[in-house]
Scaffold this active site. Structure first.
Site, PDB file in Angstrom:
ATOM      1  CG  HIS A 180      -5.648  -6.577   4.411  1.00 40.72           C
ATOM      2  ND1 HIS A 180      -6.194  -6.933   3.205  1.00 40.72           N
ATOM      3  CD2 HIS A 180      -4.976  -7.680   4.845  1.00 40.72           C
ATOM      4  CE1 HIS A 180      -5.843  -8.191   2.919  1.00 40.72           C
ATOM      5  NE2 HIS A 180      -5.112  -8.656   3.885  1.00 40.72           N
TER       6      HIS A 180
ATOM      7  CD  GLU B 147     -12.318 -16.123   5.669  1.00 47.83           C
ATOM      8  OE1 GLU B 147     -12.919 -16.676   4.718  1.00 47.83           O
ATOM      9  OE2 GLU B 147     -11.102 -15.891   5.653  1.00 47.83           O
TER      10      GLU B 147
ATOM     11  CD  GLU C 169      -8.611 -17.875   6.980  1.00 47.92           C
ATOM     12  OE1 GLU C 169      -8.013 -16.835   6.652  1.00 47.92           O
ATOM     13  OE2 GLU C 169      -9.801 -18.097   6.666  1.00 47.92           O
TER      14      GLU C 169
ATOM     15  CD  GLN D 145      -4.839 -14.460   7.854  1.00 51.14           C
ATOM     16  OE1 GLN D 145      -4.994 -14.448   6.644  1.00 51.14           O
ATOM     17  NE2 GLN D 145      -4.135 -15.396   8.455  1.00 51.14           N
TER      18      GLN D 145
ATOM     19  CG  LEU E  62      -7.925 -19.269   3.171  1.00 46.49           C
ATOM     20  CD1 LEU E  62      -7.088 -19.182   1.908  1.00 46.49           C
ATOM     21  CD2 LEU E  62      -8.969 -18.237   3.227  1.00 46.49           C
TER      22      LEU E  62
HETATM   23  C1  LIG Z   1     -11.440 -14.489   2.390  1.00 44.56           C
HETATM   24  C2  LIG Z   1     -10.048 -14.245   2.777  1.00 44.56           C
HETATM   25  N1  LIG Z   1      -9.597 -14.783   3.921  1.00 44.56           N
HETATM   26  C3  LIG Z   1      -8.326 -14.558   4.308  1.00 44.56           C
HETATM   27  C4  LIG Z   1      -7.469 -13.803   3.556  1.00 44.56           C
HETATM   28  C5  LIG Z   1      -6.030 -13.568   3.985  1.00 44.56           C
HETATM   29  N2  LIG Z   1      -5.161 -14.313   3.057  1.00 44.56           N
HETATM   30  C6  LIG Z   1      -4.589 -13.697   2.018  1.00 44.56           C
HETATM   31  S1  LIG Z   1      -3.806 -14.790   1.035  1.00 44.56           S
HETATM   32  C7  LIG Z   1      -4.197 -16.088   2.015  1.00 44.56           C
HETATM   33  C8  LIG Z   1      -3.757 -17.454   1.633  1.00 44.56           C
HETATM   34  C9  LIG Z   1      -4.195 -17.811   0.259  1.00 44.56           C
HETATM   35  O1  LIG Z   1      -3.748 -19.094  -0.050  1.00 44.56           O
HETATM   36  P1  LIG Z   1      -3.899 -19.659  -1.507  1.00 44.56           P
HETATM   37  O2  LIG Z   1      -5.307 -19.599  -1.922  1.00 44.56           O
HETATM   38  O3  LIG Z   1      -3.232 -20.993  -1.518  1.00 44.56           O
HETATM   39  O4  LIG Z   1      -3.101 -18.635  -2.435  1.00 44.56           O
HETATM   40  P2  LIG Z   1      -1.538 -18.247  -2.348  1.00 44.56           P
HETATM   41  O5  LIG Z   1      -1.400 -17.120  -1.376  1.00 44.56           O
HETATM   42  O6  LIG Z   1      -0.788 -19.452  -1.921  1.00 44.56           O
HETATM   43  O7  LIG Z   1      -1.197 -17.799  -3.720  1.00 44.56           O
HETATM   44  C10 LIG Z   1      -4.945 -15.654   3.106  1.00 44.56           C
HETATM   45  C11 LIG Z   1      -5.419 -16.532   4.168  1.00 44.56           C
HETATM   46  C12 LIG Z   1      -7.999 -13.251   2.376  1.00 44.56           C
HETATM   47  N3  LIG Z   1      -7.260 -12.477   1.570  1.00 44.56           N
HETATM   48  N4  LIG Z   1      -9.273 -13.505   2.013  1.00 44.56           N
END
Ligand SMILES: Cc1ncc(C[n+]2csc(CCOP(=O)(O)OP(=O)(O)O)c2C)c(N)n1
Ligand SMILES: Cc1ncc(C[n+]2csc(CCOP(=O)(O)OP(=O)(O)O)c2C)c(N)n1
Ligand SMILES: [Mg+2]
Ligand SMILES: [Mg+2]
Lengths: 354, 325, 325, 354
Positions: C131, C62, C31, C84, C60
């Site tokens: 995190h 894993e 990602e 990530q 997105l």
């Molecule tokens: C399972 C997981 N993978 C990666 C992350 C890191 N991460 C946090 S927000 C995000 C993007 C989320 O995108 P979206 O679902 O479109 O929501 P937005 O942030 O645009 O509100 C990522 C990859 C996470 N929090 N959880």
């Protein structure tokens, strides 16, 4: 098989009267005020973060209509499952601002006073979807007349838990409303690279229920569609997925630099579609709003936010809570470990004062 | 209270039956648990008695089962979710580690998660790949979960009732090798075996033998081969939170320890037991603690599983070795 | 070979860059690893150099990332997949435990899986929930995986190159606390640090101090506070397979051990180290081995993380306690 | 948005000539022989299992057309990723029967001689889908002109890995053909309770590519559609999902009792749609087949199966392989553990002989 598109209030504040929901002045003002409050809460959080007074923070700038419109369609007794960008929903649902700040300042103690039917923030993307389906299912089993609303982003639709949750909801006809805030990005990944599906709403067809795409910057559309979906859910009609087409105006979080992956021109285009601006024009046209009321409200909200920050910053997290809330009763090894930590702390204190 | 001779499957079935009868918030969910009565027949008869709102055949999705069960649990139900085989429990780790185990903590007690996840586990039944693994480590290492493994029908019923009533999430692993291995008297009606309390099966002064689940039987067989030694056999029953005390008291008395488990050796639960002994009774040890365990290889298919698994002969050898040290 | 002062992020970036340049089958996926250059900037510059077939921004998901990377690896590519944050690696356990780790075994060598999964891990950077976790246990316990954790920029580069070249799947956990904590000289061009070999950072006779990743620095700070003792500090670097020898040799010399890790104590890797010492050097021990670790509670949010994490003062206390035993 | 339905050869052996693929006698006979061989292989396996000479076994009785039709559409260089009921595909792809029996007798050593591009059986439902997408993607990256075919059941569509795999395939246009053997049950769960989606094929729409539903008991339809999908995949047209509508005539596995969850009448209905019978009628109508050829073939296959069983039963698994194939090189702890086991074995042998 198809999905519909709905918008009621356009970017210039013009309304489609055939679809316009009948809302009284008080309600419309509440929508407006909560959207502005959300924006100012957000703004303050960004400032605090830059000063090192808060954790990494994901602002909801530009997405206020989706949050507030849907939140006011819910009843207090409906379940609410957020991801991490649902500040507007949390505020509309009456979670005190100070608690929101305490959380983003880095303490779970914020949730000590979480009002009922509001779930804590879920950081792992899409995982909360299953909980929302489970809570809705429980309501159905218990024959309670309530629904469950879950929020997630465009990126979340790629995760397995989204799929499993949608499928369970379809099979068991759970009273769940799935609100996808399609803000066009998952961090740096644009929506078109997230999935080859033409719309996100059409994913609902794979689970045998209705998906609808709406203008997520149009608070009237969000409110109306969520209201309908909730009524359908509560009356046994099963789940609905609502794709709110919106835009994340700010960076993903305070750690993010969006200039790496998107053009300023795109952001400018979306600025014109601002959800707050169009609602204000609508209110003004109806004679419900003017500059002096605006000024008074801004002053009031500024004070409210400052007061919440002060309260939050004066909160001292309780070290013992780290051990207290793992199980209902503290097992032996946690008692020993807590003693170990307290021994260390008091020894250090002794060293410092001695 | 009447008594019946039951095997472990029947005892677990009875526990579910009685708890569901007593408490309308208890429900059972999982793949094939309803119409089919479960692939091991553990949930047989429940559907016709309690109906499809409380005995739920779910789609084929483990994270979905556990994740929705979490949602039910926070809304006041007490789901008992079945994962059909232990090897498919990996798919539930995220929901368990990120959510079930943290809901009380994250919400500071506003919510809690009275969830039980049942899964058969372990080898010795000549099954397919992923149908013979022992996976307790993954769950013991997650703070906020409890991990329970019964070794007899009586304990299975009593521990499952305690698990269902426990306000926190419990992983309940059932040694499928023992599902129908033997019967014993199991009372009908209410009784509980408390979580977090190990059981001394025999008293002894020469050596402490520690096991749980299917390995308890293996240890009992091994003891037949070393009758000249007074072995104190401990069945842990709950692996998390661990009852240190029953172990430490015994080690202080015997000074010699053999631990037996099916899990791969590295970071199998034996490691933690040794660490606790080291911390609380090192000076009592008269010999290194010996681990008789699965090897650090993937659980092999049945043709080699007898080589992989601890057996009575291996355990007897270990006992003799440690006793003679 | 020229030298540059690099921090760990830069060293890892350099390793990826060089390996991708040398070997056209190496690719990076995950990602935000492409256009964005990674949320920690570890993959910055790779996309413009190697193009979108080899630096892949994935959806997105894993399990999807690791699962498709497995398919690539068995077809002769060498994917380096980024998760990530460590807290989202739980979603990959099924693909790792059921497949990546078993492909060689199950196929009896017909296929193998040269996959690297990189993930930042650990606390001390005031991050959001999930995190800041340390999750090595889950992966160490899976036979067929290797687990590597560097503590310096130099090692990070050399270990990552070895991991990429390794024919088997390697979990490569990067201590995010050390990403930019300090710079050291890192040669440009080819060098490797072998997997499975720990490193003695200091020699000493009084006590063996064992750590890895971010805790190595904490141990070094602690040693400043106990200068009167000759502490032998060991950085394990590879946790699986473990280099027993460097530990056992040291314990036989010092007789006293402190182990430091961020993971929760129960079944953290300290437990296995104690078990190995018990098995191979029990009689050399002059004191119980002491664990300074994260507590058996979910990693707290930042306001309490300093209480949760081992720090120099706690380690120094432990050293003194064990030395004085 | 919609999905098509295709059938060419109906249950009575009548063919839709407008769709009939032009296949020569040799090919059609190969189809037929392989389907019969699959059934006899299966049948033998069930008998062996009842005698305790095999593990739990899931027969593919009734699904032979899906397996064989699709397998012969593949090229040897295409990747094949099975679930655990793909005996027919494995046989068509040239995996020796004896190896298949060795596997189901409980030894991974069967795979020592696995022919290239055939992946071992995947037991955890749907997990292999991701591998197939990855292998297809690798082919695309390496600019190899090959595709990847993955098999899974109706139940598998509920798992997160199905969703993630389909989505990756859509986004990266990987040359993957998804063959869903919808045999109407996942153990006891009927298809309608697995998902509220009207067809499984329409799930492909959620990922932006084509899904098609076909008569899975019609080997000509399966062959034709798979061939087209594979050509599309190899020529850059991206993935396709094929839902083969078929029926599991036997129990789920030898441990299963299907009378608990389905009616005999339903099974009888499906018996009429037998895929082998209809192909035989078709061949007979074309003058390609008669009873004497049938008898000769059955005899030949019987011998082939018996020979394979004999070979399989004489195979002795190698204990050392348990340690040999964990890593490329055996690390110290595995050497120690292997020594430990070998010490134990030779001591026991000593005890026994002594
Ligand atoms: C399972 C997981 N993978 C990666 C992350 C890191 N991460 C946090 S927000 C995000 C993007 C989320 O995108 P979206 O679902 O479109 O929501 P937005 O942030 O645009 O509100 C990522 C990859 C996470 N929090 N959880
Ligand atoms: C992840 C996972 N969960 C559960 C099982 C147990 N199980 C084996 S086959 C099966 C049903 C599969 O149904 P389907 O995908 O329709 O394939 P079919 O057996 O009908 O060919 C189940 C639940 C498994 N193997 N893997
Ligand atoms: Mg988004
Ligand atoms: Mg099926």
């Amino acid at each position: 098989m198809s999905v519909d598109w709905l918008s009621i209030l356009d970017a210039e504040g013009n309304v489609d009267e055939s679809l316009e929901p009948k809302l009284d002045t008080e309600t419309l003002e509440k929508f407006y005020r909560t959207m502005v409050l959300t924006r100012m809460y957000d703004d303050k959080a960004l400032k605090l973060q830059r000063q090192g007074r808060m954790l990494t923070f994901g602002s909801s700038l530009g997405q206020e209509a989706t949050a507030v419109g849907s939140a006011f369609a819910m009843k207090p007794d409906d379940w609410f499952f957020p991801a991490f960008r649902e500040h507007g929903v949390q505020i509309a649902r009456g979670i005190p601002l100070s608690l929101l700040y305490i959380y983003w300042m880095g303490s779970e103690d914020a949730n000590l006073k979480l009002p009922p039917k509001n779930f804590p923030v879920a950081i792992p993307v899409s995982t909360q979807i299953l909980h929302a389906v489970g809570a809705a299912w429980a309501a159905k089993i218990k024959k309670q007349n309530i629904a469950s609303v879950v929020y997630f982003g465009d990126g979340a639709t790629s995760e397995g838990d989204f799929h499993e949750g949608m499928n369970f909801a379809g099979v068991f006809k759970t009273p769940t409303v799935f609100i996808c805030q399609n803000n066009q990005y998952a961090i740096s990944l644009p929506r078109e690279k997230q999935t080859a599906s033409k719309t996100l709403a059409q994913k609902a067809l794979a689970y045998g229920f209705e998906g609808i795409q709406i203008d997520g910057n149009d608070v009237l559309a969000v409110y109306s569609v969520t209201l309908t979906a909730l009524e359908k859910a509560r009356s046994g009609g099963g789940p609905t997925m609502i794709e709110c087409f919106t835009y994340r105006m700010g960076p993903h979080t305070t750690s993010d630099d969006p200039t790496k992956y998107r053009k300023a021109a795109e952001v400018e285009e979306w600025k014109k579609k601002d959800p707050i601006k169009r609602l204000r024009i609508y209110l003004e046209k109806k004679g419900m709003w003017d500059q002096s009321r605006e000024d008074a409200m801004i002053k009031e909200i500024t004070d409210e936010v400052e007061k919440a920050v002060k309260e939050a910053e004066s909160y001292k997290p309780v070290v013992e809570n780290m051990f207290k809330y793992v199980y209902a009763d503290k097992p032996l090894h946690l008692k020993e470990q807590m003693d170990e930590l307290q021994g260390f702390i008091s020894k250090r204190r002794g060293n410092e004062s001695g | 209270m009447s008594l019946a001779k039951l095997n472990m499957v029947q005892a677990i079935n009875l526990a579910l039956f009685e708890e569901m009868e007593k408490d309308p918030t208890v429900l059972v969910m999982g793949e094939d648990v309803g119409v089919d009565g479960g692939v091991f027949r553990v949930t047989e008869g429940l559907l016709s008695k309690f109906g499809s709102d409380r005995v739920i055949d779910t789609p084929l999705a483990e994270s979905g089962i556990v994740g929705t069960a979490i949602g039910m649990a926070v809304s006041g139900l007490k789901p008992v979710a079945e994962i059909q085989f232990e090897g498919f429990s990996y798919m539930t780790i995220d929901q368990l580690a990120a959510h079930a185990s943290r809901i009380r903590y994250r919400s500071r007690g506003t919510y809690h998660c009275p969830l039980v996840v049942r899964a058969p586990y372990g080898g010795g039944v000549k099954a397919l790949e992923h149908h013979s693994e022992a996976v307790a480590t993954f769950y013991i290492h997650i703070p906020g979960l409890k991990v329970v493994i019964p070794s007899t029908p009586y304990d299975a019923k009593g521990l499952l009732i305690s698990s269902i009533r426990d306000p926190d999430p419990v992983m309940f692993f059932e040694p499928k090798k023992l599902y129908r291995a033997f019967k014993e008297e199991v009372p009908e009606g209410e009784y509980t075996v408390p979580l977090g309390v190990g059981k001394k099966i025999t008293e002894g002064e020469d050596l402490t033998l520690i096991a749980w689940g299917a390995m308890v039987r293996v240890c009992q067989e091994a003891m037949e081969q070393v009758k000249d030694l007074n072995v104190e056999l401990i069945d842990l029953r709950t692996l998390s939170p661990l009852d240190d005390k029953v172990i430490i008291d015994s080690v202080k008395k015997t000074g010699r320890v053999v631990i037996v488990h099916e899990e791969p050796r590295t970071l199998g639960f034996g490691a933690e037991i040794i660490a606790r002994i080291n911390e609380k009774a090192l000076l009592s040890l008269e010999a290194p603690v010996k681990r008789v365990t699965g090897f650090d290889v993937p659980m092999p298919l049945p043709k080699l599983e007898d080589y992989y698994l601890p057996n009575a002969a291996k355990v007897a050898d270990a006992i003799k070795e440690v006793a003679a040290f």
